[in-house]
Design a protein around this motif. Structure first.
Motif, PDB file in Angstrom:
ATOM      1  N   ASP A   7       0.561  -1.613   0.186  1.00 17.31           N
ATOM      2  CA  ASP A   7       0.533   0.017  -0.197  1.00 17.31           C
ATOM      3  C   ASP A   7       0.881   1.711  -0.092  1.00 17.31           C
ATOM      4  OD1 ASP A   7      -2.282  -1.709   0.099  1.00 17.31           O
ATOM      5  OD2 ASP A   7      -2.628  -1.506   1.962  1.00 17.31           O
ATOM      6  N   LEU A   8       2.114   1.126   0.692  1.00 17.39           N
ATOM      7  CA  LEU A   8       2.982   1.969   0.873  1.00 17.39           C
ATOM      8  C   LEU A   8       4.581   2.419   0.182  1.00 17.39           C
ATOM      9  CD1 LEU A   8       2.705   1.878   4.713  1.00 17.39           C
ATOM     10  CD2 LEU A   8       1.602   3.713   3.388  1.00 17.39           C
ATOM     11  N   SER A   9       4.811   3.193  -1.376  1.00 19.40           N
ATOM     12  CA  SER A   9       5.496   3.219  -1.584  1.00 19.40           C
ATOM     13  C   SER A   9       6.577   4.261  -1.675  1.00 19.40           C
ATOM     14  CB  SER A   9       5.019   3.554  -3.355  1.00 19.40           C
ATOM     15  OG  SER A   9       4.707   3.763  -4.100  1.00 19.40           O
ATOM     16  N   ILE A  10       7.927   4.887  -2.227  1.00 20.65           N
ATOM     17  CA  ILE A  10       8.789   5.677  -2.254  1.00 20.65           C
ATOM     18  C   ILE A  10       9.447   4.977  -3.144  1.00 20.65           C
ATOM     19  CG2 ILE A  10      10.091   4.714  -0.309  1.00 20.65           C
ATOM     20  CD1 ILE A  10      10.447   7.147   0.588  1.00 20.65           C
ATOM     21  N   SER A  11       9.987   6.704  -3.823  1.00 19.94           N
ATOM     22  CA  SER A  11      11.350   6.422  -4.649  1.00 19.94           C
ATOM     23  C   SER A  11      12.410   6.082  -4.467  1.00 19.94           C
ATOM     24  CB  SER A  11      11.451   7.959  -5.080  1.00 19.94           C
ATOM     25  OG  SER A  11      12.085   9.036  -4.733  1.00 19.94           O
ATOM     26  N   MET A  12      13.387   5.554  -4.787  1.00 21.20           N
ATOM     27  CA  MET A  12      14.794   5.552  -4.167  1.00 21.20           C
ATOM     28  C   MET A  12      15.383   6.443  -3.403  1.00 21.20           C
ATOM     29  SD  MET A  12      16.807   2.694  -3.823  1.00 21.20           S
ATOM     30  CE  MET A  12      16.714   1.301  -5.245  1.00 21.20           C
ATOM     31  N   SER A  13      15.273   7.407  -4.390  1.00 15.24           N
ATOM     32  CA  SER A  13      16.474   8.390  -3.886  1.00 15.24           C
ATOM     33  C   SER A  13      15.949   8.981  -2.656  1.00 15.24           C
ATOM     34  CB  SER A  13      16.293   9.825  -4.966  1.00 15.24           C
ATOM     35  OG  SER A  13      14.553  10.347  -5.255  1.00 15.24           O
ATOM     36  N   GLU A  14      14.189   9.330  -2.218  1.00 15.15           N
ATOM     37  CA  GLU A  14      13.782   9.522  -1.322  1.00 15.15           C
ATOM     38  C   GLU A  14      13.988   8.251   0.378  1.00 15.15           C
ATOM     39  OE1 GLU A  14      12.058  12.154  -0.130  1.00 15.15           O
ATOM     40  OE2 GLU A  14      12.458  13.107  -2.106  1.00 15.15           O
ATOM     41  N   PHE A  15      14.177   7.545  -0.087  1.00 18.21           N
ATOM     42  CA  PHE A  15      14.273   6.180   0.035  1.00 18.21           C
ATOM     43  C   PHE A  15      15.906   6.281   1.188  1.00 18.21           C
ATOM     44  CE2 PHE A  15      16.155   2.133   1.214  1.00 18.21           C
ATOM     45  CZ  PHE A  15      15.288   1.711   2.616  1.00 18.21           C
ATOM     46  N   LYS A  16      16.748   7.196  -0.289  1.00 21.29           N
ATOM     47  CA  LYS A  16      18.150   7.377   0.752  1.00 21.29           C
ATOM     48  C   LYS A  16      18.447   7.863   1.640  1.00 21.29           C
ATOM     49  CE  LYS A  16      20.454   5.158  -3.617  1.00 21.29           C
ATOM     50  NZ  LYS A  16      20.834   5.558  -4.836  1.00 21.29           N
ATOM     51  N   LYS A  17      17.663   9.621   1.524  1.00 22.79           N
ATOM     52  CA  LYS A  17      17.490  10.777   2.432  1.00 22.79           C
ATOM     53  C   LYS A  17      17.475   9.967   3.891  1.00 22.79           C
ATOM     54  CE  LYS A  17      16.174  13.783  -0.658  1.00 22.79           C
ATOM     55  NZ  LYS A  17      15.059  14.784  -1.457  1.00 22.79           N
ATOM     56  N   PRO A  19      16.338   5.998   5.701  1.00 19.79           N
ATOM     57  CA  PRO A  19      15.406   4.565   5.797  1.00 19.79           C
ATOM     58  C   PRO A  19      14.672   4.148   6.573  1.00 19.79           C
ATOM     59  CG  PRO A  19      17.746   4.131   4.555  1.00 19.79           C
ATOM     60  CD  PRO A  19      18.050   5.458   5.530  1.00 19.79           C
ATOM     61  N   SER A  20      15.338   4.859   7.941  1.00 18.89           N
ATOM     62  CA  SER A  20      15.148   4.548   9.599  1.00 18.89           C
ATOM     63  C   SER A  20      13.236   4.852   9.972  1.00 18.89           C
ATOM     64  CB  SER A  20      16.268   5.168  10.580  1.00 18.89           C
ATOM     65  OG  SER A  20      16.956   4.352  10.281  1.00 18.89           O
ATOM     66  N   GLN A  21      13.591   7.025   8.785  1.00 16.64           N
ATOM     67  CA  GLN A  21      12.640   7.398   8.774  1.00 16.64           C
ATOM     68  C   GLN A  21      10.911   6.572   8.295  1.00 16.64           C
ATOM     69  OE1 GLN A  21      10.973   9.526  11.117  1.00 16.64           O
ATOM     70  NE2 GLN A  21       9.124   9.598   9.859  1.00 16.64           N
ATOM     71  N   VAL A  22      11.725   6.016   7.189  1.00 16.63           N
ATOM     72  CA  VAL A  22      10.551   5.534   6.626  1.00 16.63           C
ATOM     73  C   VAL A  22      10.053   3.551   6.490  1.00 16.63           C
ATOM     74  CG1 VAL A  22      10.128   4.100   4.229  1.00 16.63           C
ATOM     75  CG2 VAL A  22      11.646   5.616   4.322  1.00 16.63           C
ATOM     76  N   LEU A  23      11.104   3.676   7.496  1.00  9.50           N
ATOM     77  CA  LEU A  23      10.260   1.985   8.094  1.00  9.50           C
ATOM     78  C   LEU A  23       9.867   2.398   9.060  1.00  9.50           C
ATOM     79  CD1 LEU A  23      10.614  -0.694   8.424  1.00  9.50           C
ATOM     80  CD2 LEU A  23      12.647  -0.525   9.850  1.00  9.50           C
ATOM     81  N   ARG A  24       9.990   3.891   9.869  1.00 10.52           N
ATOM     82  CA  ARG A  24       9.472   3.796  10.979  1.00 10.52           C
ATOM     83  C   ARG A  24       7.857   4.446  10.934  1.00 10.52           C
ATOM     84  NH1 ARG A  24      13.935   6.538  12.926  1.00 10.52           N
ATOM     85  NH2 ARG A  24      13.436   8.236  12.215  1.00 10.52           N
ATOM     86  N   ALA A  25       7.690   5.000  10.213  1.00 13.07           N
ATOM     87  CA  ALA A  25       6.347   5.772   9.458  1.00 13.07           C
ATOM     88  C   ALA A  25       6.082   3.831   8.810  1.00 13.07           C
ATOM     89  CB  ALA A  25       6.952   6.757   8.664  1.00 13.07           C
ATOM     90  N   ALA A  26       6.218   3.711   7.888  1.00 16.30           N
ATOM     91  CA  ALA A  26       5.416   2.486   7.045  1.00 16.30           C
ATOM     92  C   ALA A  26       5.249   1.901   8.645  1.00 16.30           C
ATOM     93  CB  ALA A  26       6.282   1.320   6.920  1.00 16.30           C
ATOM     94  N   GLY A  27       5.374   1.675   9.863  1.00 13.07           N
ATOM     95  CA  GLY A  27       4.819   0.415  11.186  1.00 13.07           C
ATOM     96  C   GLY A  27       4.963  -1.011  10.744  1.00 13.07           C
TER      97      GLY A  27
END
Length: 83
Positions: A7-17, A19-27
């Motif tokens: 359900d969630l997606s993000i670009s590689m460039s945004e993910f690289k900025k 990654p920990s925040q992406v994991l936290r936000a995804a739950g």
């Protein structure tokens, strides 16, 4: 076009900025990491990954049981107290 299994997606460039925040936000939800608008990989929490591995193991065991149940003519009767 590729199917995205999250359900969630993000670009590689945004993910690289961050990654920990992406994991936290995804739950506990998987995140598709996109490269050129196509899934490059999926990120999941350890809890989700463990559940996935457990489900695969259960599927393998179910298949083993089904195969053995189909071979009842080769069954050997044993007494549980002898084991």
């Amino acid at each position: 076009m590729d199917t995205i299994y999250a359900d969630l997606s993000i670009s590689m460039s945004e993910f690289k900025k961050n990654p920990s925040q992406v994991l936290r936000a995804a739950g506990e939800k998987p995140v598709a990491i996109l490269s050129h608008n196509r899934p490059a990989f999926y990120m999941v929490s350890p809890k989700v990954f463990e559940a996935f591995v457990d489900a695969l193991a259960d599927r393998d065991l179910t298949e083993l049981v089904r195969r053995r149940l189909a071979q009842t003519d080769q069954a050997v009767e044993v007494d549980i107290d002898d084991i």
